[in-house]
Structures are given as C-alpha cells and as structure tokens.
Motif scaffolding. Structure first.
Motif, PDB file in Angstrom:
ATOM      1  N   GLY A  28       0.800  -1.216   0.000  1.00  0.00           N
ATOM      2  CA  GLY A  28       0.000   0.000   0.000  1.00  0.00           C
ATOM      3  C   GLY A  28       0.835   1.270   0.000  1.00  0.00           C
ATOM      4  N   VAL A  29       2.096   1.144   0.413  1.00  0.00           N
ATOM      5  CA  VAL A  29       3.034   2.271   0.326  1.00  0.00           C
ATOM      6  C   VAL A  29       3.919   1.999  -0.881  1.00  0.00           C
ATOM      7  CG1 VAL A  29       4.923   3.496   1.438  1.00  0.00           C
ATOM      8  CG2 VAL A  29       2.982   2.703   2.803  1.00  0.00           C
ATOM      9  N   ASP A  30       3.763   2.824  -1.920  1.00  0.00           N
ATOM     10  CA  ASP A  30       4.456   2.565  -3.182  1.00  0.00           C
ATOM     11  C   ASP A  30       5.251   3.782  -3.632  1.00  0.00           C
ATOM     12  OD1 ASP A  30       2.504   4.342  -3.980  1.00  0.00           O
ATOM     13  OD2 ASP A  30       1.395   2.889  -5.198  1.00  0.00           O
ATOM     14  N   SER A  31       5.668   3.775  -4.880  1.00  0.00           N
ATOM     15  CA  SER A  31       6.482   4.854  -5.425  1.00  0.00           C
ATOM     16  C   SER A  31       5.785   6.209  -5.330  1.00  0.00           C
ATOM     17  CB  SER A  31       6.833   4.543  -6.888  1.00  0.00           C
ATOM     18  OG  SER A  31       7.536   5.605  -7.483  1.00  0.00           O
ATOM     19  N   ASP A  32       4.509   6.248  -5.649  1.00  0.00           N
ATOM     20  CA  ASP A  32       3.778   7.510  -5.611  1.00  0.00           C
ATOM     21  C   ASP A  32       3.666   8.048  -4.182  1.00  0.00           C
ATOM     22  OD1 ASP A  32       3.424   7.473  -8.357  1.00  0.00           O
ATOM     23  OD2 ASP A  32       1.455   6.510  -8.244  1.00  0.00           O
ATOM     24  N   VAL A 352      10.408   2.112  -4.862  1.00  0.00           N
ATOM     25  CA  VAL A 352       9.761   1.612  -3.642  1.00  0.00           C
ATOM     26  C   VAL A 352       8.623   0.663  -4.007  1.00  0.00           C
ATOM     27  CG1 VAL A 352       8.207   2.315  -1.773  1.00  0.00           C
ATOM     28  CG2 VAL A 352      10.397   3.483  -2.093  1.00  0.00           C
ATOM     29  N   THR A 353       8.573  -0.485  -3.336  1.00  0.00           N
ATOM     30  CA  THR A 353       7.495  -1.450  -3.583  1.00  0.00           C
ATOM     31  C   THR A 353       6.673  -1.767  -2.336  1.00  0.00           C
ATOM     32  OG1 THR A 353       9.010  -3.311  -3.187  1.00  0.00           O
ATOM     33  CG2 THR A 353       8.744  -2.556  -5.473  1.00  0.00           C
ATOM     34  N   ARG A 354       7.153  -1.349  -1.178  1.00  0.00           N
ATOM     35  CA  ARG A 354       6.413  -1.647   0.055  1.00  0.00           C
ATOM     36  C   ARG A 354       6.849  -0.693   1.157  1.00  0.00           C
ATOM     37  NH1 ARG A 354       9.462  -5.709   3.197  1.00  0.00           N
ATOM     38  NH2 ARG A 354       7.508  -6.650   3.863  1.00  0.00           N
ATOM     39  N   GLY A 355       6.072  -0.657   2.211  1.00  0.00           N
ATOM     40  CA  GLY A 355       6.398   0.198   3.347  1.00  0.00           C
ATOM     41  C   GLY A 355       5.248   0.208   4.321  1.00  0.00           C
ATOM     42  N   VAL A 356       5.256   1.181   5.222  1.00  0.00           N
ATOM     43  CA  VAL A 356       4.156   1.309   6.173  1.00  0.00           C
ATOM     44  C   VAL A 356       4.076   2.755   6.631  1.00  0.00           C
ATOM     45  CG1 VAL A 356       5.598   0.667   8.170  1.00  0.00           C
ATOM     46  CG2 VAL A 356       3.117   0.386   8.286  1.00  0.00           C
ATOM     47  N   ALA A 357       2.854   3.303   6.625  1.00  0.00           N
ATOM     48  CA  ALA A 357       2.620   4.637   7.167  1.00  0.00           C
ATOM     49  C   ALA A 357       2.366   4.509   8.665  1.00  0.00           C
ATOM     50  CB  ALA A 357       1.419   5.285   6.475  1.00  0.00           C
TER      51      ALA A 357
END
Length: 449
Positions: A28-32, A352-357
C-alpha cells in the motif's frame, strides 16, 4: 543465569531495528506515496543516506543481507549506473535545501567497487545533495582483496569511519561459514586505514556460529581488542534458512544452543567492559570517547537498520535494491531483486514497492520499544508528555507485563519501567509483548538471545 529463564524467554523475536518491523511492510506504500512523502519534507531536514551495494566476490553462509556473489565486474558496473539514476530521482523529489549529515555504504560488500567507481559514486552523491562539510561517512569494509587504490579512493571521498566485518578468527568456524579471513590480514588493512588518516574504526563480530564455543569466541575477542577499535558490535547469529537459503549450507547440529549463545554473549560483554569499553544496548560496545558512548550516556541513543546509532537525522534515505528508508510519515523499502529494482529506476520511477505509514499508536509503541532497546527503561511520565492520552494503552500493557512477571525481568519504579540486569538478555522478548503485529501473519524470527 538460570536455565529456566533461558528456556522461557529465548524464543524467537524481532530485532526491533524498526517498528513496525519489516515483515509487516505492505504494498500500500508505493512509489507515488514515497514521492509525496519526499515532497512534504521540511526544507531544513537533516538527512542520513544509506547506499546498498548488493554484491560480494563470494557468499558468506551466515549472511542475512540481500546480496549475491559475482566474479564478473559487469553487473556491479551496471548496478552503479542505476544507483546514480536513483539518486537523481530522489534529489529531484525533495527540497534541495535538505542537508545530508550522514552517509553509509553497506552491503553486500561496498568495497567490491573499483577505485574509480568509489570516486564516481561519491561525486554523484555530492553533486545531487547538499552534503555537510563535517558529514560522517562510513563504509562496510571487507579486507579480503582490498587494494591500496581502493583505500585511497575511500579516503579521498572523505571516509571518517571504517567498519570491518570479522565475525570470528577461528579457522574451523571460518570454514563452516565460508569466510576465511586471517587476523594478520585484517590488522594490516586496519593499520592502512589508520595510517591514511581515517579517524574511527569499528568491527562486527558474531556469536552463535557453528562450532563456536565460548572459549573460541573469547580468543577472537582478544585478537580484536589488540586492534583497539573505537566500537565493537557483537551480534547473535540469526539462523533463518527459510529466508536465506544459503544458510542451509551451515550444519544445524554444529550450532550452539541458547544457553551457550547467552554464555558467549555475557563472557564477551565482561571481557570488553574489563578493557574499558562501555556497554551499549544489547550488542554494542564503545570506548568512552566514541560518539555512540557519548550518545548513550546522554540518553540520545537511537536504533535503526544498522543497529545502535547516534544518528539524530530526521530522515533516512535508503538507496539501492532492498534498501529501507525512514521518513517522518513512515518506512519505505525498495524492490529487493536487483533486476526489478533496475527496471523501475530505468522507467523513471522511485523503486519503492512496500512500506508502512505510521499511525498514532504506532508512534507511541515505536518510541516505547526504542527506549527499552536503547536504555532498558521506559518513563511513563515522558511517554505521556510526548504522546498525551495515546500513551495510556501502551503503559497499561507494560503494567500487565510487570504484574505477570514472576522472574523479575521487568520492574516498575514509580512511573518508570526498568529492565533488570537479569532481564537485559531478553529485552527483545519484553518488547514483543508491546508489539501487536508480532502474533499477526506468518513472519518468523531468529532466537531472542
């Protein structure tokens, strides 16, 4: 230490170099999203830059990093061009006035880069960003096959700290982990960096390796202390062959059990403190003058993906395949496969392909876990002052841990929760009790000691 404590608390747990931990990052956390976060950075942000080089000349079987072995330099040269392109994309997406105050090259083996490419990468960074004149620049050094020209290139690029991977000097242990590296070679390279004017040296060691008894570990430590590094990291080997298939080359029956691991860690700690090193967190040691020790004494110790740090920058930018970054809004991770990473950058996208807010509760728990990992204490008053009513739930859970603790590993003094001396080896297990993600999903972790 009583065997029952080891059996009770040495179960698998995260290392808590972030919260939430990397297994809970999502697409859900991507390049944009990342581009948006970069654009929102304060113009006066202090930036730490991590550059990942995912190549080695040979693969160490203990390694838990995202890396691959190559005997050809062509993939390394091609990867460098992609790195330079990603750096340009990052610089264009964030305020130009942000100041880079820390640079770290990790791997893999950054010293697989030729002398010319070391200079080229450094030039790219300095052209793209506003780098502080007194920025710390550290590089992970593999002393095997390192040339004088590469040392000169690193010094010319402004190297301030050389970080040496050693792991263990015993030949049998080295053979079992596929990393042969003599003390004489290591000392010669350390001496070369010091003669070239590099001010600080640190070393990485591992306990819990195959065939590694406490006596062999102590012998390695005695050798290391002859080098008098400014800081020493003594990590527990994380055996995770379900994640790192090459670790299956290590014979599991040769691995020490939890009690032996803990004994090695404690003997190592006693030896280093006897030599004048200050104990930092669960696995770092530093001489009193070292900035890490100064930060620990001042309550400014932090924890990130490289372990304990005195890095106080607002932003950590991760550059390269699999690199992880931290911004005020949350965490991001680049594509892990080198080919996928390269394709995304070549298409003009941040990879970026992944992450977390980070939500409000995440921030409270992240701070609480970091303080426990760094200081072995958590001030309820400070948590309430910083987070207001959001702190109540976490403090209530900490109260529950104390109430249920029959072993005295966590106690409460007034409004402060304190990990006792007996509980310090198990602080990761304590932190896991404050981590609601820990029991969610199928993530597997290494032993907590």
């Amino acid at each position: 230490m009583e065997a029952c404590l080891v059996e009770k608390y040495a179960a698998a747990a995260p290392r808590y170099t972030s919260f939430p931990t990397a297994p809970h990052f999502h697409a859900g956390v991507d390049s944009d999203a990342y581009r948006g976060w970069l654009g929102e950075l304060s113009p006066d942000s202090a930036v730490s830059l991590y550059v990942h080089i995912p190549f080695c000349e040979s693969l160490c079987w203990f390694c838990g990093c995202h890396t691959k072995a190559t005997r050809s330099y062509a993939p390394v040269a091609a990867y460098l061009r992609v790195l330079q392109a990603e750096i340009a994309l990052l610089a264009a997406a964030m305020p130009r006035s942000c100041k880079v105050r820390r640079i770290h090259w990790g791997g893999g083996s950054p010293t697989i880069l030729s002398a010319g490419d070391i200079a080229a990468l450094s030039t790219t960074i300095h052209n793209a960003f506003d780098v502080a004149g007194d920025a710390e620049f550290s590089v992970e050094i593999d002393p095997r096959n390192l040339s004088h020209a590469q040392i000169e290139a690193l010094v010319e690029a402004g190297l301030t700290r050389a970080s040496f991977g050693i792991q263990d000097f015993n030949p049998k242990v080295q053979q079992a982990i596929n990393r042969e590296q003599s003390f004489a070679l290591t000392k010669a390279v350390v001496d070369s960096f010091r003669l070239a004017g590099v001010a600080s040296v640190n070393v990485d060691l591992l306990y819990g390796l195959p065939h590694q008894s406490t006596q062999l570990l102590v012998k390695t430590l005695v050798n290391v202390l002859e080098l008098l590094p400014d800081r020493i990291a003594l990590f527990g080997y994380a055996h995770v062959p379900w994640m790192k298939r090459h670790q299956a080359m290590i014979e599991e029956s040769a691995l020490p059990d939890a009690r032996t691991r803990l004994s090695g860690s404690q003997l190592g700690s006693d030896l280093m403190t006897a030599w004048g090193y200050e104990r930092i967190g669960i696995d770092h040691f530093a001489l009193p003058h070292d900035p890490l020790a100064v930060a620990a004494r001042g309550g400014r110790l932090k924890r990130n993906f490289q372990g304990y740090t005195d890095d106080s920058c607002d932003v950590l930018l991760g550059v390269g395949a699999s690199a992880i970054g931290r911004l005020p809004q949350g965490y991001v991770q680049n594509a892990v496969p080198v080919d996928d990473y390269g394709r995304r950058v070549e298409e003009g996208r941040l990879p970026v392909t992944r992450g977390v807010a980070l939500g409000a509760e995440d921030r409270v728990r992240a701070h609480a876990i970091e303080r426990l990992m760094c200081e072995f204490r958590l001030s309820g008053a400070e948590l309430r002052q910083r987070f207001g009513s959001e702190a109540a739930k976490v403090l209530a859970e900490a109260d529950e841990i104390v109430a249920e603790d029959d072993d005295g590993i966590l106690v409460k003094d007034g409004q402060t929760f304190r990990v006792t001396e007996e509980g310090r080896p198990f602080v990761r297990s304590i932190c896991a009790r404050l981590d609601p993600y820990f029991t969610v999903g199928a993530a597997r972790h290494s032993l907590a000691v």
